[in-house]
Design an enzyme around this catalytic site. Structure first.
Site, PDB file in Angstrom:
ATOM      1  CB  SER A  19      31.568 -22.071  -6.844  1.00 39.56           C
ATOM      2  OG  SER A  19      31.328 -20.812  -7.429  1.00 39.56           O
ATOM      3  CB  THR A  64      36.088 -15.784  -8.341  1.00 37.95           C
ATOM      4  OG1 THR A  64      35.286 -14.632  -8.116  1.00 37.95           O
ATOM      5  CG2 THR A  64      36.567 -16.325  -7.006  1.00 37.95           C
ATOM      6  CE  LYS A  68      35.660 -13.632 -12.456  1.00 30.17           C
ATOM      7  NZ  LYS A  68      34.316 -13.091 -12.650  1.00 30.17           N
ATOM      8  CG  ASP A 105      31.768 -14.080 -15.175  1.00 29.25           C
ATOM      9  OD1 ASP A 105      31.337 -15.046 -14.516  1.00 29.25           O
ATOM     10  OD2 ASP A 105      32.815 -13.476 -14.882  1.00 29.25           O
ATOM     11  CB  ALA A 131      34.600   0.599 -17.341  1.00 28.15           C
ATOM     12  N   GLY A 132      34.989  -2.403 -15.203  1.00 31.17           N
ATOM     13  CA  GLY A 132      36.018  -3.325 -14.722  1.00 31.17           C
ATOM     14  C   GLY A 132      35.949  -4.654 -15.454  1.00 31.17           C
ATOM     15  N   GLY A 133      36.498  -5.698 -14.823  1.00 33.41           N
ATOM     16  CA  GLY A 133      36.564  -7.024 -15.452  1.00 33.41           C
ATOM     17  C   GLY A 133      35.194  -7.597 -15.769  1.00 33.41           C
ATOM     18  CG  LEU A 218      26.993  -7.579 -13.160  1.00 32.61           C
ATOM     19  CD1 LEU A 218      28.352  -7.747 -13.841  1.00 32.61           C
ATOM     20  CD2 LEU A 218      25.929  -8.309 -13.945  1.00 32.61           C
ATOM     21  N   GLY A 242      22.564 -10.638  -8.910  1.00 33.89           N
ATOM     22  CA  GLY A 242      23.344 -11.550  -9.748  1.00 33.89           C
ATOM     23  C   GLY A 242      23.372 -13.012  -9.324  1.00 33.89           C
TER      24      GLY A 242
HETATM   25  P1  NDP Z   1      36.477  -4.478 -10.783  1.00 35.92           P
HETATM   26  O1  NDP Z   1      37.198  -4.184  -9.530  1.00 35.92           O
HETATM   27  O2  NDP Z   1      37.207  -4.978 -11.970  1.00 35.92           O
HETATM   28  O3  NDP Z   1      35.701  -3.138 -11.275  1.00 35.92           O
HETATM   29  C1  NDP Z   1      34.984  -2.374 -10.353  1.00 35.92           C
HETATM   30  C2  NDP Z   1      34.181  -1.284 -11.079  1.00 35.92           C
HETATM   31  O4  NDP Z   1      33.345  -0.648 -10.109  1.00 35.92           O
HETATM   32  C3  NDP Z   1      35.048  -0.185 -11.696  1.00 35.92           C
HETATM   33  O5  NDP Z   1      34.425   0.244 -12.885  1.00 35.92           O
HETATM   34  C4  NDP Z   1      35.004   0.921 -10.621  1.00 35.92           C
HETATM   35  O6  NDP Z   1      35.156   2.222 -11.152  1.00 35.92           O
HETATM   36  C5  NDP Z   1      33.581   0.760 -10.136  1.00 35.92           C
HETATM   37  N1  NDP Z   1      33.343   1.274  -8.772  1.00 35.92           N
HETATM   38  C6  NDP Z   1      33.814   0.764  -7.604  1.00 35.92           C
HETATM   39  N2  NDP Z   1      33.320   1.449  -6.560  1.00 35.92           N
HETATM   40  C7  NDP Z   1      32.524   2.421  -7.064  1.00 35.92           C
HETATM   41  C8  NDP Z   1      31.721   3.441  -6.494  1.00 35.92           C
HETATM   42  N3  NDP Z   1      31.665   3.623  -5.163  1.00 35.92           N
HETATM   43  N4  NDP Z   1      31.001   4.261  -7.312  1.00 35.92           N
HETATM   44  C9  NDP Z   1      31.057   4.079  -8.648  1.00 35.92           C
HETATM   45  N5  NDP Z   1      31.803   3.128  -9.263  1.00 35.92           N
HETATM   46  C10 NDP Z   1      32.522   2.307  -8.478  1.00 35.92           C
HETATM   47  O7  NDP Z   1      35.291  -5.475 -10.349  1.00 35.92           O
HETATM   48  P2  NDP Z   1      34.572  -6.564 -11.272  1.00 35.92           P
HETATM   49  O8  NDP Z   1      34.276  -5.922 -12.573  1.00 35.92           O
HETATM   50  O9  NDP Z   1      35.341  -7.830 -11.250  1.00 35.92           O
HETATM   51  O10 NDP Z   1      33.211  -6.846 -10.450  1.00 35.92           O
HETATM   52  C11 NDP Z   1      32.140  -5.912 -10.446  1.00 35.92           C
HETATM   53  C12 NDP Z   1      30.936  -6.519  -9.721  1.00 35.92           C
HETATM   54  O11 NDP Z   1      30.402  -7.630 -10.430  1.00 35.92           O
HETATM   55  C13 NDP Z   1      31.262  -7.049  -8.301  1.00 35.92           C
HETATM   56  O12 NDP Z   1      30.194  -6.654  -7.452  1.00 35.92           O
HETATM   57  C14 NDP Z   1      31.269  -8.561  -8.491  1.00 35.92           C
HETATM   58  O13 NDP Z   1      30.910  -9.230  -7.295  1.00 35.92           O
HETATM   59  C15 NDP Z   1      30.175  -8.730  -9.558  1.00 35.92           C
HETATM   60  N6  NDP Z   1      30.270  -9.987 -10.330  1.00 35.92           N
HETATM   61  C16 NDP Z   1      29.241 -10.898 -10.240  1.00 35.92           C
HETATM   62  C17 NDP Z   1      29.264 -12.084 -10.965  1.00 35.92           C
HETATM   63  C18 NDP Z   1      28.109 -13.053 -10.858  1.00 35.92           C
HETATM   64  O14 NDP Z   1      28.248 -14.215 -11.280  1.00 35.92           O
HETATM   65  N7  NDP Z   1      26.963 -12.641 -10.346  1.00 35.92           N
HETATM   66  C19 NDP Z   1      30.393 -12.417 -11.851  1.00 35.92           C
HETATM   67  C20 NDP Z   1      31.426 -11.381 -11.913  1.00 35.92           C
HETATM   68  C21 NDP Z   1      31.355 -10.227 -11.157  1.00 35.92           C
HETATM   69  P3  NDP Z   1      36.638   2.836 -11.449  1.00 35.92           P
HETATM   70  O15 NDP Z   1      37.075   2.257 -12.758  1.00 35.92           O
HETATM   71  O16 NDP Z   1      36.388   4.301 -11.510  1.00 35.92           O
HETATM   72  O17 NDP Z   1      37.514   2.420 -10.293  1.00 35.92           O
END
Ligand code: NDP
Length: 278
Positions: A19, A64, A68, A105, A131-133, A218, A242
Site C-alpha cells: 500500500s 487490514t 477491519k 474492497d 464466508a469471512g470478512g 482474492l 487479487g
Molecule cells: P477470514 O479469516 O475472515 O476468513 C477466512 C475464510 O477462509 C473463512 O471462510 C474460512 O473458513 C476459510 N478457510 C480458511 N482456510 C481454509 C481452508 N484450508 N479450506 C477451506 N476454507 C478455508 O479472512 P478474510 O475474509 O479477511 O480474507 C480472505 C482472503 O481474502 C485472504 O486471502 C486475504 O488476503 C484476501 N483479501 C484480499 C484483498 C485484496 O485487496 N486483494 C482484500 C481483502 C482480503 P471457516 O469459516 O470454516 O473458518
C-alpha cells in the site's frame, strides 16, 4: 511550516504491504502532496494507535488483517456498504472532525473484474468460496451488478448461512458447504477463503466452472496461487488473483481522502511486471 497530510495502513503483519508504494504512485500521478506509511498494529493496540494517529493530525487510515472489524467499531459513522460488511478498510477524518468508515474492497473487486477484465456480471451465476470478512465486503457491490444468483460455500456452513440472512433482500443468495456444490456450475468463482495463503485449496468438485467462466482469487502472490492454478486446469477464460483488486480498492480510498481518483492501469502493470521478474 506546511504540514504534509499523513495517511497510513495499520495491520499485523504489515512488513510486506504494497500500500505505501501504491499510494506514493497515486500521489505522484495526481500531484498531491501527502505521506503514506505502514505501521504494525496488533488488535489489542488498535484503538490507542488510531487515537494517536488522528490526534497528531492524521487524515486517513487503511486497516487490514486483523483490524477491519475493530475499525468498523471505531468509526463515528459508516457508509451503507461498510455497515453491511461489518468491516472497514478505510477511515477518513471529515471537516467536523468525526471519523467516517467505508469498505472499498468490494468495489475494488468489481472494478477489477468489470473494467480491467471486461467481465459482465449481470445475469451470471457467481460462487463465492469462504464466508469471512472479505466475503462480507464483496457481497453487496457484486449484487448491485445483478447476477442471476450468488452462492456462498464455506467449510463452516453456519457462517455462510448467517451472511445470506444479513444480506437477504439485496438479491438471490444461497449458502451451503462444499459438498453441496456437486452437480452445480458457475460462470464466476471467487475464492474468498484464506486457504491460498497456506497453499491449500477448498475441496471442489469437477465440472464446477462453466465454459468461458472466470476464476478470481482474492489472495495474491508472486507465483500463481493454488486456486489460480485450479482455474487454469479447469479451462477458465481468465484465472486471476487479487492484485488488481488491491490497487483498485486503494484508488477508491485515495478518492475518498483526496477527492480525485487516480488512474490504476500503470500501477497494476508495474506491480505485475515486478512479480514476473521474481
Ligand atoms: P477470514 O479469516 O475472515 O476468513 C477466512 C475464510 O477462509 C473463512 O471462510 C474460512 O473458513 C476459510 N478457510 C480458511 N482456510 C481454509 C481452508 N484450508 N479450506 C477451506 N476454507 C478455508 O479472512 P478474510 O475474509 O479477511 O480474507 C480472505 C482472503 O481474502 C485472504 O486471502 C486475504 O488476503 C484476501 N483479501 C484480499 C484483498 C485484496 O485487496 N486483494 C482484500 C481483502 C482480503 P471457516 O469459516 O470454516 O473458518
Amino acid at each position: 511550516m506546511t504540514m504534509i497530510d499523513q495517511y497510513a495502513v495499520f495491520g499485523h503483519p504489515i512488513t510486506h504491504s504494497k500500500s505505501p508504494r501504491i499510494h506514493a504512485f497515486f500521489a505522484r500521478q495526481t500531484g498531491q502532496l501527502l505521506h503514506y506509511f505502514a505501521q504494525d498494529v496488533a488488535a489489542d493496540g488498535f484503538v490507542a494507535a488510531a487515537d494517536g494517529f488522528f490526534a497528531e493530525g492524521g487524515r486517513g487510515l487503511n486497516c487490514t488483517v486483523p483490524l477491519k472489524e475493530l475499525a468498523w467499531e471505531y468509526a463515528d459513522h459508516l457508509t451503507e456498504r461498510a455497515r453491511l460488511a461489518r468491516a472497514v478498510n478505510t477511515l477518513a477524518v471529515e471537516s467536523d472532525g468525526r471519523v467516517s468508515g467505508d469498505n472499498t474492497d468490494g468495489i475494488g473487486l468489481v472494478i477489477d473484474l468489470t473494467e480491467n477484465h471486461h467481465l459482465e456480471l449481470a445475469g451470471k451465476r457467481i460462487l463465492i468460496l469462504g464466508a469471512g470478512g472479505a466475503c462480507r465486503g464483496i457481497i453487496a457491490p457484486l449484487l448491485e451488478r445483478q447476477p442471476e444468483l450468488m452462492m456462498i460455500a464455506n467449510r463452516t456452513p453456519a457462517k455462510a448461512d448467517a451472511i445470506v440472512e444479513d444480506f437477504a433482500g439485496l438479491g438471490r443468495l444461497d449458502s451451503g458447504d462444499f459438498t453441496q456444490l456437486a452437480g452445480q456450475q458457475f460462470d464466476v468463482i471467487i475464492n474468498a477463503t484464506s486457504a491460498s495463503l497456506s497453499g491449500q485449496l477448498p475441496p471442489l468438485p469437477g465440472n464446477l466452472l462453466a465454459k468461458h467462466g472466470y476464476c478470481y482469487d482474492l489472495a495474491y502472490s508472486n507465483r500463481p496461487t493454488a486456486f489460480v492454478a485450479w482455474g487454469r486446469q479447469n479451462q477458465a477464460e481468465k484465472s486471476l488473483d487479487g492484485l488488481g483488486m488491491l490497487v483498485e480498492q486503494a484508488a477508491e480510498a485515495f478518492a475518498i481522502w483526496r477527492g480525485i481518483r487516480p488512474a490504476t492501469k500503470a500501477v497494476i502493470e508495474t506491480l505485475n511486471s515486478e512479480r514476473d521478474a521474481n
